[in-house]
Design an enzyme around this catalytic site. Structure first.
Site, short mmCIF file in Angstrom:
data_model
loop_
_atom_site.label_atom_id
_atom_site.label_comp_id
_atom_site.label_asym_id
_atom_site.label_seq_id
_atom_site.Cartn_x
_atom_site.Cartn_y
_atom_site.Cartn_z
N LYS A 1 0.81 -1.22 0.00
CA LYS A 1 0.00 0.00 0.00
C LYS A 1 0.84 1.27 0.00
O LYS A 1 0.49 2.26 -0.62
CB LYS A 1 -0.95 -0.02 1.20
CG LYS A 1 -2.08 -1.03 1.09
CD LYS A 1 -2.98 -0.96 2.30
CE LYS A 1 -4.25 -1.79 2.12
NZ LYS A 1 -4.03 -3.20 1.93
N GLU B 1 -2.91 6.48 8.23
CA GLU B 1 -3.63 7.48 7.46
C GLU B 1 -4.66 8.20 8.33
O GLU B 1 -5.12 7.66 9.35
CB GLU B 1 -4.37 6.84 6.28
CG GLU B 1 -3.47 6.28 5.22
CD GLU B 1 -4.23 5.64 4.08
OE1 GLU B 1 -3.63 5.47 3.01
OE2 GLU B 1 -5.42 5.31 4.26
N HIS C 1 -14.14 -3.10 8.39
CA HIS C 1 -13.46 -2.88 7.11
C HIS C 1 -13.68 -4.01 6.11
O HIS C 1 -12.99 -4.08 5.10
CB HIS C 1 -11.96 -2.64 7.32
CG HIS C 1 -11.66 -1.63 8.37
ND1 HIS C 1 -11.93 -0.28 8.20
CD2 HIS C 1 -11.15 -1.74 9.62
CE1 HIS C 1 -11.59 0.37 9.30
NE2 HIS C 1 -11.11 -0.48 10.17
N ARG D 1 -6.70 -8.33 -9.00
CA ARG D 1 -7.39 -9.61 -9.20
C ARG D 1 -8.86 -9.33 -9.45
O ARG D 1 -9.29 -8.17 -9.40
CB ARG D 1 -7.26 -10.49 -7.95
CG ARG D 1 -7.70 -9.74 -6.69
CD ARG D 1 -7.77 -10.61 -5.46
NE ARG D 1 -7.89 -9.86 -4.23
CZ ARG D 1 -9.01 -9.32 -3.77
NH1 ARG D 1 -10.13 -9.43 -4.47
NH2 ARG D 1 -9.04 -8.66 -2.63
#
Length: 672
Positions: free
Chosen positions: A116, A200, A235, A297
């Site tokens: 990420k 973040e 999440h 994917r």
């Protein structure tokens, strides 16, 4: 086009790929673990090869063994599905070296987007906006804590190699940071072999909107519009829909253009998804969306895109992997109607959504059609094990408008019957019926905000539920008795009748259920016109017969209805029109309570592995203190003290694998 492919996966995605392969005349090879020997994907494949024991590290993650199976069976390509090896750059390289096509992107593209922090750095260079945060290499906990302070709480800790909510923690204050960081790092290491994290800013009113992209080896790239995946829990996506409600066309085009630019920048090939987070504190705006990550994917939720575009994305994957061009240009793609997907899981919403295991005693999905689709990898009678993701099925619906599609979703969920394991069906039904969901009040905090509406207590059994339970037990008992007395010397003896025949008396039987902690006894009196049931609200006459699908057709005081009923030990499950109720049947010589271990016992809520113990024998603990961390189904579950007391015994060590209900810790009060 390929003549034979191997699917390096299991469950519903393996079955999904096989369905398209069969339509195209492509032979399929399945691989399976010992736990999956009787699985649906094994049955569907043209060939199936055992690759190891149940643990994924010894089976579905054995890249070299899977490649060997592909060579031995003559497979020309490998479809990785999602999860497992689907985003493993090393596996993609090994496929290429072996001369076997990898039905996915090049290894370089997987690497570019696999971490990420590196992916976000690439996006910054490409001019794509990213959420403010720390994406550096340094991983010292004190330094990360300072970075979190700079960003400002709340923050989100994310495993750099993560996905599916694993290795991700929301932190609201500095005092919570250290524990959350340690847990996220452990989970990232366990799930992905990489403990590194990024931090973040946590947006307080975000929507999760992703763009489906596709690219070929001829330089073509398109986007197949967006999916709104804002309804999440921990999440992890719960409901997805397409197109995103109230999405301005200008924003759709801006996000699509950014997604295609990112795709081309890394030389991407095949199906991929660019995930964005949009700040909707002032509504959807084309200058308020931020790149989160790219999934290299096919996504779990790809069917909603298929429903609104009329395209088969697995067909597209196979075409591109075989060297063909994209079937359509951007100008030829369009949106038609609205689609929803819900993920049906074996989990218990009333028990903090803990994964459930057990046999699917009854599984009756709604009838499939062009607008109602069920993607699944299990059948009635299959067992949900602790080794893999507990998804039972994906239910996908389509209609011309969002309100019409939502009504279709409500009806389909109401028609779904599932018993034998706890499931989230009722939870999904309550979301679909919630006025705020219909009103498009969407953001990632929806489920938490309306939790009390969506996860109420278990419904109390009604007289109708009780009557249906009694009738089903009588039918089951009668069938079993009928089968057994065929071989007796006097099969027609009234003394052997299941109508409780008595000399000079009316036949009757009694059934006791524990309802609201009280024993409620129902008298069933057998009459010529049926069974008179003495229910809590009064008597009623009932008749019943088995339906073709193994359920029950009954008439209760003139009211005709159908139901699904299962009996497992002392638990009776009654399913009627979107409502599922469980009754505890008090059977002679079995009250189901077992030995009372008291409130001082900490037991395993599911099968799992102990990965951390926070306490020791003799320690004084307070209610809510963390005692043990159990890893199950790739997620960490922290077990806490239910009351103040002293740790009397700890029965297991870190690394032990334990079954559901295993006694882990015994507590005593200070007086004891």
């Amino acid at each position: 086009m390929f003549k034979k492919i191997l699917i390096a996966n299991r469950g519903e995605i393996a079955c999904r790929v096989m369905e398209t392969a069969a339509k195209l005349g492509i032979k399929t090879v399945a691989v399976y673990s010992e736990a999956d020997a009787a699985a649906r994907h094994v049955e569907m494949a043209d060939e199936a090869v055992l690759i190891g024991p149940a643990e994924v590290s010894e089976s579905y993650l054995k890249a070299d063994l899977i490649l060997e199976v592909a060579r031995e069976t003559g497979a020309e390509a490998i479809h990785p599905g999602y999860g497992f090896l689907s985003e493993n750059a090393g596996f993609a390289e090994k496929c290429e070296a072996a001369g076997i096509a990898f039905i996915g992107p090049p290894a370089a593209a997987i690497r570019a987007m696999g971490l990420k922090d590196a992916a976000k750095a690439l996006m910054v260079k490409a001019g794509v906006p990213v959420v403010p945060g720390y994406h550096g290499e340094g991983q010292d906990p004190d330094m990360l804590a300072k970075e979190a302070e700079k960003i400002g709480y709340p923050v989100l800790i994310k495993a750099v190699a993560g996905g599916g909510g694993k290795g991700m923690r929301r932190v609201d204050s500095a005092k919570e940071f250290a524990a959350a960081l340690a847990s996220a790092m452990r989970e990232g290491l366990s799930a992905f072999g990489d403990a590194r994290v990024l931090i973040e800013k946590y947006l307080t009113k975000p929507r999760h909107i992703e763009i489906q992209v596709f690219a070929d080896t001829h330089g073509n790239a398109v986007y197949l519009f967006e999916r709104d995946c804002s309804l999440q829990r921990r999440h992890q996506k719960v409901i997805e829909e397409a197109p995103a409600p109230d999405m301005p066309q200008t924003m759709r085009e801006a996000m699509g253009a950014a997604a295609v630019a990112a795709t081309k920048a890394i030389g991407y090939v095949g199906a991929g998804t660019i995930e964005f987070i949009a700040d909707v504190s002032e509504g959807l705006k084309e200058d308020a969306f931020y790149f989160m990550e790219m999934n290299t994917r096919l996504q779990v939720e790809h069917p909603v895109t298929e429903m609104i575009t009329g395209q088969d994305l697995v067909d597209w994957q196979l075409t591109v992997a075989a060297g063909g061009k994209l079937p359509l240009t951007q100008e030829e793609l369009s949106i038609s109607g609205h689609a929803f997907e819900v993920r049906i899981y074996a989990e218990d919403p009333a028990n903090d959504f803990l994964p459930a295991t057990g046999q699917l005693l009854r599984l009756r999905p709604p009838k499939s059609s062009d607008s109602v689709r069920i993607d699944t990898g299990v059948r009635e009678g299959d067992v949900v094990t602790p080794f893999y993701d507990p998804m039972i099925a994906k239910l996908i619906v389509w209609d011309e408008t969002r309100p019409a599609a939502l009504q279709k979703l409500r009806t389909a969920l109401s028609d779904y019957q599932l018993a034998g394991v706890a499931s989230n069906l009722d939870f999904l039904g309550k979301i679909a019926a919630h006025p705020a969901f219909a009103a498009k009040e969407l953001d990632t905090g929806f489920i938490e905000r309306f939790k009390d509406d969506l996860i109420p207590g278990a419904p109390a059994p009604t007289d109708q539920d009780i009557a249906l339970a009694v009738l089903y037990i009588l039918l089951e008992r009668d069938q079993a008795h009928h089968d057994s007395r065929k071989n007796t010397s006097d099969p027609y003896s009234p003394w052997d009748s299941m109508t409780a025949w008595r000399l000079n008396d009316i036949g009757h039987d009694d059934f006791t259920f524990k309802i609201n902690d009280e024993d409620v006894t129902i008298h069933a009196i057998f009459e010529d016109r049926g069974v008179r049931l003495m229910l809590p609200s009064g008597p009623g006459v009932a008749t019943a017969e088995r339906s073709e699908d193994g359920g029950l057709r009954a008439t209760l005081s003139g009211h005709k209805l159908s139901a699904g009923v299962t009996v497992s030990g002392s638990k009776v499950t009654v399913m009627t029109a979107g409502r599922q109720t469980e009754l505890f049947w008090v059977i002679d010589d079995f009250d189901g309570t077992g030995e009372d271990s008291g409130g001082g016992a900490i037991t395993a809520p599911m099968p799992g592995k102990i990965i951390q113990i926070f306490t020791q024998t003799g320690a004084t603990v307070s209610k809510g203190d963390a005692l043990i961390v159990l890893e199950a189904m790739k997620m960490e579950h922290t077990l806490t003290a239910s009351s103040d007391g002293i740790v009397a015994d700890i029965f297991h060590e870190v690394g032990d694998q334990v079954d559901e209900g295993t006694l882990l810790v015994r507590m005593e009060s200070e007086e004891e």
